[in-house]
Write a protein that holds these residues in place. Sequence first.
Motif, mmCIF file in Angstrom:
data_model
loop_
_atom_site.group_PDB
_atom_site.id
_atom_site.type_symbol
_atom_site.label_atom_id
_atom_site.label_comp_id
_atom_site.label_asym_id
_atom_site.label_seq_id
_atom_site.Cartn_x
_atom_site.Cartn_y
_atom_site.Cartn_z
ATOM 1 N N ARG B 210 53.546 -73.074 -41.119
ATOM 2 C CA ARG B 210 54.468 -72.547 -42.111
ATOM 3 C C ARG B 210 55.848 -73.185 -41.999
ATOM 4 N NH1 ARG B 210 53.483 -66.358 -42.744
ATOM 5 N NH2 ARG B 210 54.396 -66.291 -40.672
ATOM 6 N N LYS B 213 57.254 -75.441 -44.768
ATOM 7 C CA LYS B 213 57.895 -74.853 -45.951
ATOM 8 C C LYS B 213 57.073 -74.853 -47.248
ATOM 9 C CE LYS B 213 61.946 -74.349 -43.743
ATOM 10 N NZ LYS B 213 61.446 -74.571 -42.382
ATOM 11 N N LYS B 288 61.201 -76.688 -34.170
ATOM 12 C CA LYS B 288 62.661 -76.684 -34.016
ATOM 13 C C LYS B 288 63.138 -75.579 -33.084
ATOM 14 C CE LYS B 288 64.019 -73.903 -37.983
ATOM 15 N NZ LYS B 288 64.607 -73.888 -39.307
ATOM 16 N N GLY B 304 62.805 -80.132 -32.290
ATOM 17 C CA GLY B 304 63.583 -80.745 -33.359
ATOM 18 C C GLY B 304 63.051 -80.368 -34.727
ATOM 19 N N ALA B 306 61.219 -80.881 -37.974
ATOM 20 C CA ALA B 306 60.072 -81.715 -38.359
ATOM 21 C C ALA B 306 60.448 -82.732 -39.435
ATOM 22 C CB ALA B 306 58.939 -80.833 -38.864
HETATM 23 C C1 LIG Z 1 42.929 -61.035 -37.367
HETATM 24 C C2 LIG Z 1 43.832 -62.219 -37.349
HETATM 25 C C3 LIG Z 1 43.269 -63.482 -37.266
HETATM 26 C C4 LIG Z 1 44.087 -64.614 -37.268
HETATM 27 N N1 LIG Z 1 43.506 -65.844 -37.188
HETATM 28 C C5 LIG Z 1 44.293 -66.932 -37.199
HETATM 29 C C6 LIG Z 1 43.725 -68.237 -37.117
HETATM 30 O O1 LIG Z 1 42.505 -68.400 -37.012
HETATM 31 N N2 LIG Z 1 44.547 -69.313 -37.146
HETATM 32 C C7 LIG Z 1 45.912 -69.188 -37.266
HETATM 33 O O2 LIG Z 1 46.592 -70.221 -37.291
HETATM 34 N N3 LIG Z 1 46.465 -67.977 -37.347
HETATM 35 C C8 LIG Z 1 45.691 -66.857 -37.328
HETATM 36 N N4 LIG Z 1 46.290 -65.634 -37.451
HETATM 37 C C9 LIG Z 1 47.739 -65.561 -37.758
HETATM 38 C C10 LIG Z 1 48.618 -65.711 -36.554
HETATM 39 O O3 LIG Z 1 48.810 -64.448 -35.950
HETATM 40 C C11 LIG Z 1 49.993 -66.277 -36.963
HETATM 41 O O4 LIG Z 1 50.548 -65.431 -37.912
HETATM 42 C C12 LIG Z 1 49.924 -67.682 -37.545
HETATM 43 O O5 LIG Z 1 49.179 -68.549 -36.694
HETATM 44 C C13 LIG Z 1 51.322 -68.243 -37.732
HETATM 45 O O6 LIG Z 1 51.268 -69.461 -38.442
HETATM 46 P P1 LIG Z 1 52.425 -70.540 -38.326
HETATM 47 O O7 LIG Z 1 52.610 -70.879 -36.908
HETATM 48 O O8 LIG Z 1 52.104 -71.623 -39.263
HETATM 49 O O9 LIG Z 1 53.674 -69.775 -38.928
HETATM 50 P P2 LIG Z 1 54.930 -69.096 -38.215
HETATM 51 O O10 LIG Z 1 54.516 -68.154 -37.165
HETATM 52 O O11 LIG Z 1 55.783 -68.603 -39.321
HETATM 53 O O12 LIG Z 1 55.625 -70.283 -37.466
HETATM 54 C C14 LIG Z 1 56.314 -71.324 -38.079
HETATM 55 C C15 LIG Z 1 56.930 -72.163 -36.988
HETATM 56 O O13 LIG Z 1 57.547 -73.300 -37.569
HETATM 57 C C16 LIG Z 1 58.761 -73.532 -36.892
HETATM 58 N N5 LIG Z 1 59.644 -74.240 -37.844
HETATM 59 C C17 LIG Z 1 60.283 -73.736 -38.929
HETATM 60 N N6 LIG Z 1 60.954 -74.716 -39.558
HETATM 61 C C18 LIG Z 1 60.748 -75.850 -38.870
HETATM 62 C C19 LIG Z 1 61.194 -77.192 -39.014
HETATM 63 N N7 LIG Z 1 61.980 -77.567 -40.037
HETATM 64 N N8 LIG Z 1 60.777 -78.104 -38.098
HETATM 65 C C20 LIG Z 1 59.994 -77.744 -37.057
HETATM 66 N N9 LIG Z 1 59.543 -76.510 -36.878
HETATM 67 C C21 LIG Z 1 59.916 -75.551 -37.769
HETATM 68 C C22 LIG Z 1 59.286 -72.188 -36.489
HETATM 69 O O14 LIG Z 1 60.152 -72.295 -35.370
HETATM 70 C C23 LIG Z 1 57.988 -71.459 -36.160
HETATM 71 O O15 LIG Z 1 57.665 -71.582 -34.778
HETATM 72 C C24 LIG Z 1 45.482 -64.483 -37.399
HETATM 73 C C25 LIG Z 1 46.039 -63.198 -37.463
HETATM 74 C C26 LIG Z 1 45.239 -62.081 -37.429
HETATM 75 C C27 LIG Z 1 45.883 -60.740 -37.485
#
Ligand SMILES: Cc1cc2nc3c(=O)[nH]c(=O)nc-3n(C[C@H](O)[C@H](O)[C@H](O)COP(=O)(O)OP(=O)(O)OC[C@H]3O[C@@H](n4cnc5c(N)ncnc54)[C@H](O)[C@@H]3O)c2cc1C
Lengths: 245, 325
Positions: B210, B213, B288, B304, B306
Motif C-alpha cells: 500500500r 499509493k 520509508k 527511504g 520508494a
Molecule cells: C484474516 C486476514 C488475512 C490476511 N492475509 C493477508 C495476506 O495473505 N497477505 C497480506 O499481505 N496481508 C494479509 N492480511 C492483511 C495484513 O494484516 C496487513 O493489513 C497487510 O499485509 C498490510 O499491507 P501493506 O503492508 O501493503 O500495507 P500497510 O500496512 O498500509 O503498509 C504500507 C507500508 O508502506 C510504507 N510506505 C508508505 N509510503 C512509502 C513510501 N513512499 N516509500 C516506502 N515505503 C512507504 C509504510 O511505512 C508502511 O510500512 C490479512 C489480514 C487478515 C485479518
Amino acid sequence: MKVLVCISHVPDTTTKINFTPDNKSFITQGVQFIINPYDEIALTRALELTEKSGGSVTVINVGEIATEPTIRKALAIGASDAVRVNAHPKEAMFVATQIAEYLKKNSFDLILCGRESIDFNSASVPSMIAEMLNIPSVAIAKTISVENGKAVVEREIEGGKEVLECALPLVAGCSESIAVPRIPNMRGIMSARTKPLVVVEPVAADEYTKVIGYDKPAQRSSVKLVDAAEPGKLLELLHTEKKII
Amino acid sequence: MAVLVYTENSEGKFKKSAFEVVTYARAIADLLGATLSAVSIGDAADDELGKLSKYGAKKILKVSGEQFKNYFVQGFASAISEAAQKENADVVVMLASFGGRGIAPRLAVKLKAGIVEGAVELPKTSGSFIVRKTAYSGKAFADVEMISAKKIITLIPNSYKVEEKSETVQVENFSPAIKNDDFKLMVKETVRSTSKVSLPDAEIIVSGGRGLKGPENWGMVEQLAEILGAATACSKPVSDANWRPHSEHVGQTGITVGPNLYIAIGISGAIQHLAGVSSSKVIVVINKDPEAPFFKAADYGIVGDAFEVVPKLIEAAKVFKAGQN
Ligand SMILES: Cc1cc2nc3c(=O)[nH]c(=O)nc-3n(C[C@H](O)[C@H](O)[C@H](O)COP(=O)(O)OP(=O)(O)OC[C@H]3O[C@@H](n4cnc5c(N)ncnc54)[C@H](O)[C@@H]3O)c2cc1C
Ligand SMILES: Nc1ncnc2c1ncn2[C@@H]1O[C@H](COP(=O)(O)O)[C@@H](O)[C@H]1O
C-alpha cells in the motif's frame, strides 16, 4: 439448492505460533480461534448463491466441543443449521472420511470447502471428499456460480485461469477471490443461539499419518542496512554475499 | 521397492520445478534402495521427456491422447493410480503445484495411501518414515510420520535443489483405462496471464504494498522485475483495492512463495504477509519507516522513500545487468 460448507476451527491469523518445550504440541492457551478464513468466504458465497436462487446452507465441522463457538459464528453469519462430528480432526483422511459419511446419508448439490486450512495447510480435505463420493472436484476455485443446475467455476492454473462447467454435485476448495466476508449482524447473532446444531459421533477410520513434532523456521540474522542514496550497493551485496543475482 | 514421480508439463515443456521433483524422487529412491520411474501425461514430446533422465528417471510412462490434452483432475488421478499399481510403487511423489495439489489427495484415497502435502526436505527413513512439511501457513514446520505402507508426498517448488544424475532413458507408452465418469467437467475457456514469470516458479519476486499509493505507480515495480527476470507480487490490501490482480497476492491467505530473493517495497510486514514469504532465501525490504516490522524479518533493508529509491535501483540494476552480459 442445498449447499454444505465445511468449516475448520483455526488459530486467528495474528497468532504467534508457539509449541510446548518438547515441540510436540501447539500451545492453545490465550489463542483466539476463528473460522478458517477461506471457509468463511466459502460460507459467504454459499449464502449469496442460495439467496439468489433459493435453498439452504448447512455447515459441518469435525471437532471437539471447543469448536462450538466457531460453529455458532457460522450460524450467525447466516447458515441455517450445523453439524459437528464429535472427534479430534487427526488428519485430512480422517476428516474427509467423516464428511463423506455424512454426505452419503444426506444429499447436497454443492459442497464448498476452503482451499486449505491455515493450520494444517494440507489442502487435501475437499479433493478427498470428492474422491470418496466419486464426484468432480476443483481444488482451487477463484469464482463459482450456478446456472441451470450446472456450476461454472474459474480454476487457478499455473500462470493463468481456466473456466470450467460442471454438473452438480461438485466439491470446490474456495480461494480468496470467491467472496468478501460478511460481518454477522445483531439479528444473526441472536438467532444463531437457537439454530439447530446436531452432534454426531465419528465412524472408524484407518490412521495413515501422525504429526510427531513441530519446529519453527530459523530466525534471520539482523538486517543489514544499505544507504538510500546508493541502492546500487544492494545489488553488489546480493551478488557477492548471497550470489543470487 | 519402487518410487513413482509424476512430472507435470506446461504446454508440453517441463519447467525447472519438474526437474526438482525428479531429483527429489531420485533421492528418496536412493534412500530406500528403490527403483524410480516417472509418469508424464499429455503433450510432452520424447526429446522433452528425455530431459527427465538427466535427473535420474530411467523409465518414463507416457500417457497421451485426446482425453489428456486438458487437465482433468479425476482422469489424471486415475491414470497415475494405474501407473502406480503397474510399477508397484510404494511412494508416489509430485509437485505441490495447482495441478498436483488437486490430484494427490484423490490419489491417496484411490491407493489407500498416507499423504503429506507440502514437503520441504527429504524424508528421514531410518526406522520410521518422517517428512517435514510447512504448517501454520509458513509460521512453522510439522514433522509427520507416515505409517501406512503406501505414501504420497507433494514437494513445495523451489525447496529442493536440482542435481544431475544421468541415466539412459526408456520411454514406454502407457494407456490407462478411460472412465467416462472421470471427464464430467468441461473446459470452456483457458486464460493465460501475460506476466512472464509465474509466482510459484519465480526465483526472484518484486512485491509492492500500500506504500506505493496507487496502481499507476506499479510501472517501476514491473520495470525492476523485468530487469531482474522476476515475477511481480503484492500485499492483500493492494489486490483487495484492485490495484493488482488477486493472483498476485501473497501471504497467509494468498500464495505462499519461497524464491531465492524477495524484494518488498512499501509493505509493512504484517504477520499474515510474512507467513507467505518467510521461506524466501533472501529478503530485501524498502520502506520509508525505519520501525516497519518487515525490517525484523529482512536480510537487507533500505530506509527511504520508494519513489526515490526504486528509480535509482532500476538504473543501478540496468548497469549491473549490462556488466554481467
Ligand atoms: C484474516 C486476514 C488475512 C490476511 N492475509 C493477508 C495476506 O495473505 N497477505 C497480506 O499481505 N496481508 C494479509 N492480511 C492483511 C495484513 O494484516 C496487513 O493489513 C497487510 O499485509 C498490510 O499491507 P501493506 O503492508 O501493503 O500495507 P500497510 O500496512 O498500509 O503498509 C504500507 C507500508 O508502506 C510504507 N510506505 C508508505 N509510503 C512509502 C513510501 N513512499 N516509500 C516506502 N515505503 C512507504 C509504510 O511505512 C508502511 O510500512 C490479512 C489480514 C487478515 C485479518
Ligand atoms: N476439521 C474440519 N472440519 C470441517 N472441515 C474441515 C476440517 N478441516 C478441514 N476442513 C475443510 O477442508 C478444507 C481444507 O483443509 P485442509 O485439507 O486441512 O487444508 C478447509 O478449508 C475446510 O473447508
